[in-house]
Design a protein around this motif. Sequence first.
Motif, PDB file in Angstrom:
ATOM      1  N   TYR A  57       0.815  -1.220   0.000  1.00 43.39           N
ATOM      2  CA  TYR A  57       0.000   0.000   0.000  1.00 43.39           C
ATOM      3  C   TYR A  57       0.851   1.273   0.000  1.00 43.39           C
ATOM      4  O   TYR A  57       0.344   2.355  -0.277  1.00 43.39           O
ATOM      5  CB  TYR A  57      -0.935   0.003   1.205  1.00 43.39           C
ATOM      6  N   VAL A  71      -3.594   1.316  -3.171  1.00 45.81           N
ATOM      7  CA  VAL A  71      -4.624   1.935  -2.332  1.00 45.81           C
ATOM      8  C   VAL A  71      -5.887   2.225  -3.131  1.00 45.81           C
ATOM      9  O   VAL A  71      -6.978   2.368  -2.557  1.00 45.81           O
ATOM     10  CB  VAL A  71      -4.119   3.234  -1.669  1.00 45.81           C
ATOM     11  N   ARG A  73      -7.500   0.246  -4.792  1.00 40.96           N
ATOM     12  CA  ARG A  73      -8.439  -0.877  -4.705  1.00 40.96           C
ATOM     13  C   ARG A  73      -9.658  -0.510  -3.869  1.00 40.96           C
ATOM     14  O   ARG A  73     -10.781  -0.904  -4.162  1.00 40.96           O
ATOM     15  CB  ARG A  73      -7.749  -2.096  -4.094  1.00 40.96           C
ATOM     16  N   PHE A  74      -9.419   0.258  -2.796  1.00 47.60           N
ATOM     17  CA  PHE A  74     -10.523   0.627  -1.911  1.00 47.60           C
ATOM     18  C   PHE A  74     -11.516   1.534  -2.632  1.00 47.60           C
ATOM     19  O   PHE A  74     -12.728   1.289  -2.616  1.00 47.60           O
ATOM     20  CB  PHE A  74      -9.985   1.322  -0.660  1.00 47.60           C
ATOM     21  N   SER A  75     -10.998   2.586  -3.257  1.00 44.37           N
ATOM     22  CA  SER A  75     -11.890   3.521  -3.943  1.00 44.37           C
ATOM     23  C   SER A  75     -12.547   2.863  -5.143  1.00 44.37           C
ATOM     24  O   SER A  75     -13.721   3.107  -5.431  1.00 44.37           O
ATOM     25  CB  SER A  75     -11.121   4.770  -4.383  1.00 44.37           C
ATOM     26  N   SER A  77     -13.356  -0.291  -5.514  1.00 44.81           N
ATOM     27  CA  SER A  77     -14.426  -1.175  -5.052  1.00 44.81           C
ATOM     28  C   SER A  77     -15.650  -0.373  -4.631  1.00 44.81           C
ATOM     29  O   SER A  77     -16.794  -0.762  -4.895  1.00 44.81           O
ATOM     30  CB  SER A  77     -13.926  -2.018  -3.876  1.00 44.81           C
ATOM     31  N   TYR A  78     -15.414   0.774  -3.974  1.00 47.59           N
ATOM     32  CA  TYR A  78     -16.539   1.621  -3.563  1.00 47.59           C
ATOM     33  C   TYR A  78     -17.291   2.136  -4.780  1.00 47.59           C
ATOM     34  O   TYR A  78     -18.525   2.049  -4.851  1.00 47.59           O
ATOM     35  CB  TYR A  78     -16.049   2.788  -2.719  1.00 47.59           C
TER      36      TYR A  78
END
Length: 251
Positions: A57, A71, A73-75, A77-78
């Motif tokens: 990350y 990082v 990946r989080f946004s 996926s959202y």
Amino acid sequence: MTIAHADYIAGMAKGLAVLESFDTQRQRLNATLAAERAGLTRAAARRHLLTLAHLGYLETDGSWFWLAPKVLRFSGSYLASARLPRAVQPTLNRLAGATGESFSAVVLDGDHVVIVARSGSALQAYGLHLGARLPAHATSTGRVLLAGKGRAEFSAWLKGRELPRLTGHTTVDARGFRALIEQVRQQDYCVASQEHELGVQAVAVPLRNMDGRTVAALNVVTTRERVEPRALQRDLLPLLLEAARELRPLL
């Protein structure tokens, strides 16, 4: 959300605090700066930085650390799974195509707003991109979202809070800001001119669901060179209000 103390994982919270320490003002951090920003000891911050780098990350040169593409990946996926961005994106695209201006859907997160969907021209005010965090007190969307709170809840949000001055036009006086939010609450829209960035102006309206709860804000951002302040309300505000009415059943 409140959880039991036994369910709280302090190590995870500290790691996320270190990760959130990176922003547009500080793209690179060492252990000392990360400790100051995350409220940790230098030794603890160093361990978290090394662990996040090990997991992919963060990237590092051995002394300094910076965010790695992982990082996103989080946004990603959202944005792929959350209902709000998917619901509003076609409307943003239509508005931008018809006017040539930049439109965004924004949510409140503490003392900042976060852009969760956007579409528009090449105009890019500083930090105006998908996922950007902007100070709520100095933005049209932030004021609309704060006006959507109950008066007691808004008072709790404002109590003891410093309102940083970003330009010479930023409202920083608590009493004046409270009056401004009450005005937004009464007129149900907000115009902000050069309060977050010089030369940039915006108008925002609330996005409400069928229960009448404000779940986001919809705004258009432009420059004084492109659109005169009076034209902003005359020509663009009606488009926002109509779009908010159309989106309500989808939220």
